[in-house]
Motif scaffolding. Sequence first.
Motif, mmCIF file in Angstrom:
data_model
loop_
_atom_site.group_PDB
_atom_site.id
_atom_site.type_symbol
_atom_site.label_atom_id
_atom_site.label_comp_id
_atom_site.label_asym_id
_atom_site.label_seq_id
_atom_site.Cartn_x
_atom_site.Cartn_y
_atom_site.Cartn_z
ATOM 1 N N ILE A 27 39.982 44.708 39.793
ATOM 2 C CA ILE A 27 39.891 43.250 39.678
ATOM 3 C C ILE A 27 39.576 42.829 38.243
ATOM 4 O O ILE A 27 40.211 41.935 37.678
ATOM 5 N N VAL A 28 38.578 43.493 37.631
ATOM 6 C CA VAL A 28 38.149 43.059 36.295
ATOM 7 C C VAL A 28 39.163 43.423 35.222
ATOM 8 O O VAL A 28 39.123 42.869 34.113
ATOM 9 N N GLU A 29 40.078 44.331 35.531
ATOM 10 C CA GLU A 29 41.136 44.647 34.574
ATOM 11 C C GLU A 29 42.148 43.506 34.461
ATOM 12 O O GLU A 29 42.812 43.360 33.437
ATOM 13 N N LYS A 30 42.236 42.695 35.514
ATOM 14 C CA LYS A 30 43.262 41.658 35.561
ATOM 15 C C LYS A 30 42.704 40.243 35.539
ATOM 16 O O LYS A 30 43.457 39.286 35.344
ATOM 17 N N MET A 31 41.390 40.092 35.774
ATOM 18 C CA MET A 31 40.801 38.753 35.832
ATOM 19 C C MET A 31 39.592 38.665 34.911
ATOM 20 O O MET A 31 38.956 39.682 34.606
ATOM 21 N N ASP A 32 39.284 37.462 34.477
ATOM 22 C CA ASP A 32 38.157 37.240 33.569
ATOM 23 C C ASP A 32 36.859 37.135 34.377
ATOM 24 O O ASP A 32 36.302 36.055 34.553
#
Length: 352
Positions: free
Chosen positions: A145-150
């Motif tokens: 998730i954190v790889e793609k969202m801020d």
Amino acid sequence: MPIFKPLLSKYKEFLPVGKNTPLITLGEGATPLVQSLNIGPSLGCKNLYFKLEGCNPTGSFKDRGMVLAVAKALEKDKKKIVCASTGNTSASASAYGARYGLEAIIIVPSVEIALGKIVQAMAYGAKIIAIEGNFDQALSIVRSIVEKMDIELVNSINPYRIEGQKTGSFEIIDEMGNNPDILCIPVGNAGNITAYWKGFKEYYEIGKSESLPKLMGFQASGSAPIVKGTKIENPQTLATAIRIGNPASWQGALKARDESNGLIDMVTDEEIIQSYLKLTREEGIFCEPASAASLAGLIKLVNDGEDISNKSVVCVLTGNGLKDPETVQKKSETKIETIDPNVEKIFELLDD
């Protein structure tokens, strides 16, 4: 103004806190270090202490690291935080998120989560998503998730969590005047044993203590990947807080074990429950089952011949017993007797 010095202020010189880091607080830290009255003497140890981390604001040690992780998220102007959790991390993240205006997103396994933990995240208004899998799978998802969202990830793989949690070791030394000879601690995701060792070393290096303790970490036998030297795909234990098959801080735990000349061992669920009930009945201390792994491990060491008669020992009790009310309902031998509202019948029961 708070009536005590907030953790981030008290230990600011030892933490990655800069001029732009908000010194937030929910009242974390400064947890009691309680000397044993009964269990210690029964083990031949006059100086056994329990570090009651369940006295933190959300009832577990997680608040020590979460306060710094959330402070750094705020410093970076993040609007959302996310974590995978077996319960305690979700409670802590949700509480700090609520207080400081961050949306908390929680990914949890769908089965066998202690009610006392998940209701906290519900109360704080977090977005809770349950997966049909275990903690390790949940952690893999939040990494993606954190790889793609801020979004700021606030699990213990966030280095600020470790930095905050090391303050527990500072408090022990500040109160005792030196480090203990032995520190016993539960091991799940292994961030806490990693953090305590880091803190003990930092205080030792500046002369705040005269030596370094041995760190004795204990996993549940059904969830003991470090002891067994391999990942466990389906970890099993009633101690939900340490039901983890692939610890994120595995290498940190090994470093703590090896550098301190300590050990990482495992205890059975039966040994955990025996210690859990022993703490309540003999010390008046109600901790969650995973916390009791530290005492269960110490008892195992003594039964195996470890001489602690002239040692100072601290058992870290990581969470409050109210986190997991179902366990005491199932395991306690105390029964509630219901009778008519008649004082004579009360007397009859009291005379038994």
